[in-house]
Every structure is written in C-alpha cells, then in structure tokens.
Design a protein around this motif. Structure first.
Motif, PDB file in Angstrom:
ATOM      1  N   TYR A  34      11.125   3.399  23.106  1.00 16.22           N
ATOM      2  CA  TYR A  34      12.117   2.848  22.191  1.00 16.22           C
ATOM      3  C   TYR A  34      13.354   2.545  23.023  1.00 16.22           C
ATOM      4  CZ  TYR A  34      14.512   2.425  17.666  1.00 16.22           C
ATOM      5  OH  TYR A  34      15.183   1.962  16.563  1.00 16.22           O
ATOM      6  N   ARG A  35      13.711   1.269  23.114  1.00 20.97           N
ATOM      7  CA  ARG A  35      14.857   0.879  23.943  1.00 20.97           C
ATOM      8  C   ARG A  35      16.109   1.669  23.544  1.00 20.97           C
ATOM      9  NH1 ARG A  35      12.159  -3.907  23.807  1.00 20.97           N
ATOM     10  NH2 ARG A  35      11.825  -4.878  25.829  1.00 20.97           N
ATOM     11  N   GLY A  36      16.804   2.178  24.528  1.00 22.69           N
ATOM     12  CA  GLY A  36      18.020   2.926  24.293  1.00 22.69           C
ATOM     13  C   GLY A  36      17.801   4.388  23.955  1.00 22.69           C
ATOM     14  N   VAL A  37      16.544   4.782  23.705  1.00 21.57           N
ATOM     15  CA  VAL A  37      16.233   6.162  23.349  1.00 21.57           C
ATOM     16  C   VAL A  37      15.342   6.795  24.404  1.00 21.57           C
ATOM     17  CG1 VAL A  37      15.106   7.647  21.645  1.00 21.57           C
ATOM     18  CG2 VAL A  37      16.509   5.724  20.882  1.00 21.57           C
ATOM     19  N   GLY A  38      14.266   6.107  24.774  1.00 23.07           N
ATOM     20  CA  GLY A  38      13.325   6.632  25.752  1.00 23.07           C
ATOM     21  C   GLY A  38      11.917   6.660  25.210  1.00 23.07           C
ATOM     22  N   ILE A  40       8.910   7.685  23.282  1.00 20.49           N
ATOM     23  CA  ILE A  40       8.722   8.412  22.029  1.00 20.49           C
ATOM     24  C   ILE A  40       7.284   8.882  21.854  1.00 20.49           C
ATOM     25  CG2 ILE A  40      10.681   7.367  20.853  1.00 20.49           C
ATOM     26  CD1 ILE A  40       8.689   5.477  19.436  1.00 20.49           C
ATOM     27  N   TYR A  41       6.382   8.337  22.653  1.00 22.78           N
ATOM     28  CA  TYR A  41       4.985   8.751  22.573  1.00 22.78           C
ATOM     29  C   TYR A  41       4.316   8.372  23.875  1.00 22.78           C
ATOM     30  CZ  TYR A  41       0.610   9.870  20.238  1.00 22.78           C
ATOM     31  OH  TYR A  41      -0.563  10.447  19.872  1.00 22.78           O
ATOM     32  N   TYR A  64       5.003  13.787  22.632  1.00 20.03           N
ATOM     33  CA  TYR A  64       5.565  13.228  21.413  1.00 20.03           C
ATOM     34  C   TYR A  64       7.045  13.599  21.315  1.00 20.03           C
ATOM     35  CZ  TYR A  64       4.755  17.948  19.608  1.00 20.03           C
ATOM     36  OH  TYR A  64       4.749  19.298  19.428  1.00 20.03           O
ATOM     37  N   TRP A  65       7.760  12.848  20.532  1.00 19.47           N
ATOM     38  CA  TRP A  65       9.209  12.946  20.406  1.00 19.47           C
ATOM     39  C   TRP A  65       9.614  13.962  19.344  1.00 19.47           C
ATOM     40  CZ3 TRP A  65      13.420  10.869  22.753  1.00 19.47           C
ATOM     41  CH2 TRP A  65      14.623  10.952  22.069  1.00 19.47           C
ATOM     42  N   PRO A  67      13.641  15.412  17.946  1.00 17.78           N
ATOM     43  CA  PRO A  67      15.073  15.202  18.183  1.00 17.78           C
ATOM     44  C   PRO A  67      15.690  16.242  19.132  1.00 17.78           C
ATOM     45  CG  PRO A  67      14.581  14.981  15.850  1.00 17.78           C
ATOM     46  CD  PRO A  67      13.327  15.480  16.514  1.00 17.78           C
ATOM     47  N   GLU A  68      15.194  17.460  19.071  1.00 17.44           N
ATOM     48  CA  GLU A  68      15.759  18.517  19.901  1.00 17.44           C
ATOM     49  C   GLU A  68      15.327  18.433  21.362  1.00 17.44           C
ATOM     50  OE1 GLU A  68      13.627  19.382  17.204  1.00 17.44           O
ATOM     51  OE2 GLU A  68      15.304  19.232  15.824  1.00 17.44           O
ATOM     52  N   ASN A  69      14.088  18.051  21.597  1.00 10.61           N
ATOM     53  CA  ASN A  69      13.519  18.124  22.950  1.00 10.61           C
ATOM     54  C   ASN A  69      13.069  16.787  23.522  1.00 10.61           C
ATOM     55  OD1 ASN A  69      13.464  21.134  23.384  1.00 10.61           O
ATOM     56  ND2 ASN A  69      12.336  20.989  21.461  1.00 10.61           N
ATOM     57  N   ARG A  70      13.373  15.719  22.830  1.00 10.69           N
ATOM     58  CA  ARG A  70      12.962  14.389  23.263  1.00 10.69           C
ATOM     59  C   ARG A  70      11.440  14.352  23.421  1.00 10.69           C
ATOM     60  NH1 ARG A  70      17.237  11.130  24.489  1.00 10.69           N
ATOM     61  NH2 ARG A  70      16.056   9.908  25.968  1.00 10.69           N
ATOM     62  N   ASP A  71      10.918  13.930  24.575  1.00 10.71           N
ATOM     63  CA  ASP A  71       9.462  13.785  24.740  1.00 10.71           C
ATOM     64  C   ASP A  71       8.843  14.921  25.554  1.00 10.71           C
ATOM     65  OD1 ASP A  71      10.453  13.114  27.239  1.00 10.71           O
ATOM     66  OD2 ASP A  71       9.059  11.472  27.536  1.00 10.71           O
ATOM     67  N   THR A  72       9.428  16.116  25.500  1.00 10.91           N
ATOM     68  CA  THR A  72       8.958  17.198  26.365  1.00 10.91           C
ATOM     69  C   THR A  72       7.827  18.034  25.784  1.00 10.91           C
ATOM     70  OG1 THR A  72      10.692  18.671  25.546  1.00 10.91           O
ATOM     71  CG2 THR A  72      11.186  17.390  27.528  1.00 10.91           C
TER      72      THR A  72
END
Length: 117
Positions: A34-38, A40-41, A64-65, A67-72
């Motif tokens: 997702y542009r500007g976010v990173g 997401i999957y 998977y994305w 909100p707390e941990n982004r894609d970790t």
C-alpha cells in the motif's frame, strides 16, 4: 530477479505488487504494498521468520498487517504447497488465496547457468 506492477482495485486503493526471486539463495517473495504505508500482505519462501512474540515461523510463511506491528506477524500457510523454485506455480496459488485476478502471462524466470572463466 524482481517485478513490480500496479494493482487495479474496485475501491481505487493505491496498491502495487512486488515479487522477488533469487535462485542462488533459494528465496521467493510476493507482496502487496500500500503506497505510503508499506507491505500489507506478503508470502515468503526460503527464509525463516520470527514473530514479535519470539515464535519462529517456517521458511514458507505469510506476513500480514496489524496497526500495532505493521507486517511483522507471520503464519505458516496451508494453501502454498509448491516449492520456492517454481515461482509461476507459487504465484498462481498466491493469486487464488488473495483473490487476485492476474490478466496476463507470467513466464518462468531465466536463470543464467554457471559461467566458466
């Protein structure tokens, strides 16, 4: 080898796909970004993953994305049954799982053989 391509979504989200294949290290990845976010999957084959809680996930895993941990965060998928060295077949399985309609042809990557000097 790498590819990058925009995704057309009904909602108009600014998404693109990115794929990486390295036959020399035995790694293959496909990601929805997702542009500007990173990312997401994502699907990664050929490298273990460690989740934020310290749990080790297998060499074939999906990120998977949150909100707390982004894609970790990652888990071992049951729907990816093809090995890393068959990127076209893995791509087809990835598309089915994420409900992505691929309108085109993906050719197997050309891997240059050993060069004798």
């Amino acid at each position: 080898m790498m590819f990058r391509h925009d995704v057309n979504s009904d909602e108009g989200f600014p998404l693109f796909l990115q794929g990486w294949y390295n036959p020399y290290s035995g790694k293959l990845s496909y990601a929805i970004i997702y542009r500007g976010v990173g990312r997401i999957y994502g699907l990664d084959l050929g490298a273990e993953h460690i989740n934020p809680d310290g749990r080790v996930v297998g060499e074939t895993h999906k990120n998977y994305w949150t909100p707390e941990n982004r894609d970790t965060w990652a888990y071992v998928p049951e729907d990816i049954t093809t090995p890393w060295d068959r990127p076209v077949e893995v791509w087809e399985q990835f598309c089915v799982e994420v409900n992505l309609e691929h309108r085109g042809v993906m050719h197997p990557p050309h891997v240059q053989g050993e060069v004798i000097l």
